[in-house]
Design a protein around this motif. Structure first.
Motif, short mmCIF file in Angstrom:
data_model
loop_
_atom_site.label_atom_id
_atom_site.label_comp_id
_atom_site.label_asym_id
_atom_site.label_seq_id
_atom_site.Cartn_x
_atom_site.Cartn_y
_atom_site.Cartn_z
N LEU A 129 28.79 -40.28 -13.17
CA LEU A 129 29.13 -38.99 -12.62
C LEU A 129 30.61 -38.90 -12.29
CD1 LEU A 129 26.04 -38.83 -10.31
CD2 LEU A 129 26.39 -37.57 -12.44
N ALA A 130 31.16 -37.78 -12.50
CA ALA A 130 32.60 -37.61 -12.32
C ALA A 130 32.97 -37.59 -10.84
CB ALA A 130 33.03 -36.29 -12.96
N ALA A 131 34.22 -37.92 -10.61
CA ALA A 131 34.71 -37.89 -9.23
C ALA A 131 34.88 -36.45 -8.78
CB ALA A 131 36.06 -38.60 -9.15
N GLY A 132 34.97 -36.23 -7.52
CA GLY A 132 35.27 -34.90 -7.07
C GLY A 132 34.66 -34.60 -5.74
N PRO A 152 20.70 -42.48 -16.52
CA PRO A 152 21.84 -43.35 -16.30
C PRO A 152 22.44 -43.82 -17.62
CG PRO A 152 19.94 -44.04 -15.03
CD PRO A 152 19.48 -43.00 -15.98
N SER A 178 23.48 -45.25 -11.76
CA SER A 178 23.89 -44.10 -12.53
C SER A 178 25.00 -43.30 -11.86
CB SER A 178 22.70 -43.20 -12.78
OG SER A 178 22.12 -42.85 -11.55
N GLY A 179 25.33 -43.63 -10.63
CA GLY A 179 26.44 -42.95 -10.01
C GLY A 179 27.70 -43.09 -10.84
#
Lengths: 675, 240
Positions: free
Chosen positions: B27-30, B7, B23-24
């Protein structure tokens, strides 16, 4: 499968890595949740006879983690998860022990399609179990080992969620979608150290703290179980479930726990310490329900930080208990309490006692390093305590084993049990409210530690509206199915002939204790209602329980039928304990319980006492137990339950009466069947 | 499953629409949910009759108990399944995020300009003129193309995919809720509103402002208490 169930239970063997399923239907006669868990424990751990049922860290140990029947159906307050198995916490033997905890783990487990998960075996390196609907994988936890419980959950949520932005996006799961977040049950460094003080933690502050089962996870090298699901739970009458909720909102108070309204910033039962956490009673308690009080004597900010440390390390607020807030002058208590006898004491208080008598300290006979004894009880001390236990450094190695094991190691067990410094009522486990609420004490003894069941303690207290005690007890005695219309079961007379005739040592008291076990076994531990949510014994119990139960399951059972199932579960629990060594001779309180000074302050206004033809409410701070009286009580209780009065073992007739001939056969082979 | 990533912690101050779990955030969107467009269209040249009712909420009052989600799935399908609910209360259930940033209340807004209706190729998503102009989806006409899901401008999208029937669904204010004993619709009692134990949902007649969430996330707190109780009062010092 029956309504309210998913129909299958996951079975995960960490030794062989085999993952299989158990058909829930096979166990439906045990109600659900804990009832099924206990029956599975019998089948997988006891029946095969491959294990002596002594060491909770043995690979043969089977740990059923079960969701209640009413969980994930929209029934409020019924989302608790039960866990049972041999307790690392109890002393001198690891007793079969059940506990349950709130939060959303059970709900998500069922939505993933599982009524429970049974963990057995022992991994050779750290693992976590990843459940995504029907898929179960055993994952490597090498890089999670050593992290605290919050960090563990955050990392696993990220791994399961992948690229999902929780809160903004739906996660695709097997061509279905969820906005949910994985629910994760895990241990922290205290559990990894196999400390008997270890809890199971889910969320930021929900703790499975009774029994020390976090240490079993540690022994199995199981860091966590994560679950997310998108499946449906079928109900017999969905409209009926919601009608029951509407009835509950009108006739009871769905927003209220025992002590006030639930709202943002309050749990169902206790006020919220961490005002920045959102709470509700829907899942049967959520976030810091009790452990928020671990350091209740400090400033609020320090209380917060202490509770956070407790959660992150994964220690049980009970196993690692210090001393409670409620102190009083109990007649006859040992002088070292200085007239400030706590309702409960724990390992923290015991450390202080040894320090004050000069036995424990820096460089003393019991070296206290690395604990800063001059700061005993403070936030700094507690953090040092948790660190020492989790790393087993210095005195931490002994403390990690719990107060009784530590006392034994230090050669102090006999003396400190005798003088009352080890003030745990039985089994070496912390307990509270054991006297004058004697049914609590008996539950503690006949079970395996603190029952933590408040269903009657307030109800038997003085009425708020001036109703005479006798009238109030008459109304109460209508509710205690199957033992109704006997108000003497609420008589707490503890000395003189009335104690034996109608009081603590009578057949009447046996009925009260039995009622509490049947109710708790079925409704709290198997249906999964938080015990602070239900029963609501003086008003809507059993009507509300039955409305929900019938609407979800569709079963036409009466309340008495459900209590009979509760008694069956309780009998199964007894059979398991007998198989690991429980008998009349081992079922004794610690010495202090039989002496003046055993009592504690009452929180609920006292207990009813009938003497010389009159009822009164009495706080009875001077109450203590008579050794022969307790033996006489046990005789009454064993008889009521259909157990052999000589040794407390269930008889064949009793077991077969519950359809448990197979249990009787196994017990007979082992020479453990009652006559 | 994503590979294990350490994270990085939160890089921005979170708000109620944007909480992320740990840690979400790193992370990139998508990649989720039925091809949600990167930037959905939010306006139209067409005009539609306004819905005669809207559900508004107060995210400060909500417990996050998800009673409304269980009620929605039970009322419409007779089963308990939050994933099928047309109202989504996304709670940081582990509670690592602090109040009031720990919740997202994702309700169908009965949009004044309903892009789900506008972009439905079969007319399944339509204005129900017989029931107060509620925006609904006719299951018999739905072909499961997910266009309404892709075009919903809200995050997360408020049209809900039902993987069992393989069709899109959306909030209908319980005008077609066979397992709900009360009458739904603009003048009725939608299950989620009535069941909510925190009284955090409310049916209103006037269209909220469409610009942002303020029109929908309104102050409904009773006078006392409005916000969480403060820190516990000072407890007595230890006496021994």
């Amino acid at each position: 499968m029956a309504n309210g169930f998913t129909g299958k239970i996951a079975r995960v063997n960490l030794t062989t890595k085999e993952i299989s399923t158990i058909d829930t239907e096979k166990y439906k006669e045990f109600g659900g949740g804990y009832g099924i868990g206990a029956a599975i424990f019998w089948d997988l751990a006891v029946e095969p006879g491959e294990w002596d049922l002594k060491d909770p860290f043995d690979p043969h140990h089977v740990l059923p983690i079960m969701a209640g029947t009413l969980a994930a159906t929209g029934v409020p307050g019924a989302g608790r998860t039960s866990i049972c198995g041999l307790s690392p916490e109890t002393f001198p033997t690891s007793e079969f022990c059940r506990g349950n905890f709130g939060g959303r783990f059970a709900t998500m487990l069922k939505l993933a399609g599982w009524d429970g998960i049974v963990v057995e075996g022992m991994a050779d390196s750290p693992v976590w179990i990843n459940i995504i609907n029907d898929q179960i994988r055993i994952e490597d936890a090498s890089e999670l080992w050593g992290t605290d419980t919050w960090e563990t959950q955050k990392r696993i949520a990220a791994m399961v969620g992948g690229r999902t932005r929780y809160g903004e996006e739906w996660m695709e799961i097997d061509k279905s979608y969820s906005t949910g977040i994985p629910q994760i049950l895990c241990i922290g460094p205290v559990g990894e150290a196999r400390s008997r003080l270890a809890a199971l933690i889910t969320g930021s502050g929900v703790s499975g703290r009774v029994g020390g089962h976090g240490a079993v996870f540690g022994a199995k090298k199981l860091k966590a179980i994560s679950v997310i699901g998108t499946q449906s739970i079928k109900m017999a009458d969905a409209k009926g479930v919601m009608d029951a909720r509407l009835w509950h909102m009108t006739n009871g108070n769905i927003t209220t726990g025992s002590f006030g309204p639930a709202k943002p910033g309050s749990a169902s039962c206790n006020p919220c310490l961490r005002a920045d956490r959102r709470r509700n009673s829907f899942y049967g308690g959520e976030t810091m329900c009790v452990d928020q009080f671990w350091l209740e004597t400090a400033e609020p900010r320090e209380q917060d930080l202490a509770a956070e440390a407790l959660m992150r390390y994964g220690a049980s607020g009970w196993g690692a208990h210090f001393v409670g807030l409620f102190l009083s002058d109990i007649p006859g208590a040992p002088e070292f309490f200085n007239k400030q006898v706590p309702v409960e004491t724990g390992i923290g208080w015991y450390i202080k006692y040894l320090y004050e008598i000069g036995e424990l300290g820096p460089g003393r006979k019991i070296d206290s390093a690395p604990l800063p004894m001059e700061e005993w009880g403070s936030l700094q001390f507690r953090k040092a305590f948790l660190d020492a236990v989790s790393r087993r450094v210095g005195i931490g190695d002994a403390l990690a084993e719990g107060a009784f094991h530590a006392a034994e190691k230090w050669g102090r067990l006999e003396e400190d049990l005798e003088n009352g410094a080890l003030r745990m009522p039985a089994w070496g486990a912390v307990g509270h409210w054991t006297l004058p609420t004697a049914e609590w004490a008996y539950n503690y003894l006949l079970g395996a530690g603190d029952p933590s069941w408040h269903g009657l303690v307030g109800a038997v207290g003085p009425s708020q509206d001036g109703t005479p005690i006798e009238k109030k007890l008459e109304a109460l005695s209508k509710k205690t199915i199957p033992y109704t219309d006997d108000i003497f079961m609420f008589n707490y007379a503890w000395k003189g002939k009335e104690a034996w005739k109608t009081g603590l040592y009578s057949e009447h008291k046996a009925k009260e204790v039995a009622f509490t076990r049947y109710y708790a076994s079925f409704w709290n531990e198997s249906m999964a209602f938080c015990e602070m949510f239900l029963p609501s014994i003086m008003d809507i119990t059993p009507e509300i329980e039955m409305k929900y139960y019938k609407a979800v399951t569709g079963r036409n059972d009466s309340f008495e039928d459900t209590m009979r199932v509760g008694q069956k579960i309780w009998t199964m629990e007894r059979a398991i304990r007998v198989m690991h060594g429980r008998s009349r001779s081992t079922e004794v309180f610690a010495p202090f319980m039989y002496r003046p000074g055993a009592g504690c302050m009452t929180f609920f206004g006292g207990v009813p006492i009938y003497e010389e033809g009159k009822w009164r409410t009495d706080e009875a701070p001077d109450m203590y137990l008579d050794r022969q009286g307790v033996e006489d009580f046990k005789t009454h209780f064993y008889k009521l339950e259909g157990w052999d009065k000589e040794n407390g073992w269930p008889t064949r007739k009793t077991l077969e009466g519950y359809g448990m001939k197979y249990v009787a056969d196994t017990m007979e082979k082992k020479g453990k069947l009652g006559a | 499953m994503a590979e294990f990533e350490k994270p990085e912690g939160r890089k921005k101050k979170l708000n109620r629409r944007e909480f992320l779990v740990g840690s979400g955030a790193a992370l990139a969107a998508g990649a989720i949910a039925a091809g949600t467009p990167v930037a959905a269209k939010t306006s139209s040249k067409n005009s539609y009759p306004k819905s005669e009712a809207y559900i508004v909420y107060d995210s400060r009052v909500c417990w996050g108990c998800q009673s409304c989600m269980f009620a929605c799935s039970a009322a419409h399908y007779g089963e308990a399944n939050p994933a099928l609910s047309r109202i989504q209360i996304i709670r940081d259930a582990p509670s690592f995020t602090t109040y009031p940033n720990d919740i997202v209340m994702a309700l169908c807004r009965q949009c004044v300009t309903p892009l789900c209706v506008e972009n439905c190729p079969t007319g399944a998503a339509h204005i129900d003129t017989e029931n107060g102009n509620i925006r609904v989806i006719d299951q018999d006409k739905c072909i499961g193309c997910k266009k309404c899901i892709q075009m919903c401008p809200q995050r997360p999208h408020r049209t809900v995919w039902n993987p069992i029937i393989k069709k899109s669904t959306k909030c209908d204010l319980c005008i077609d809720a066979p397992y709900w004993s009360k009458k739904g619709g603009p003048d009725g009692e939608p299950a989620c509103v009535t069941i909510c134990p925190a009284k955090a949902l409310k049916l209103v007649k006037t269209a909220p402002t469409q610009e942002d969430i303020k029109g929908y996330d309104v102050d409904m707190a009773p006078p006392d208490p409005k916000l969480p109780s403060g820190p516990a009062k000072k407890k007595p010092a230890p006496k021994s």
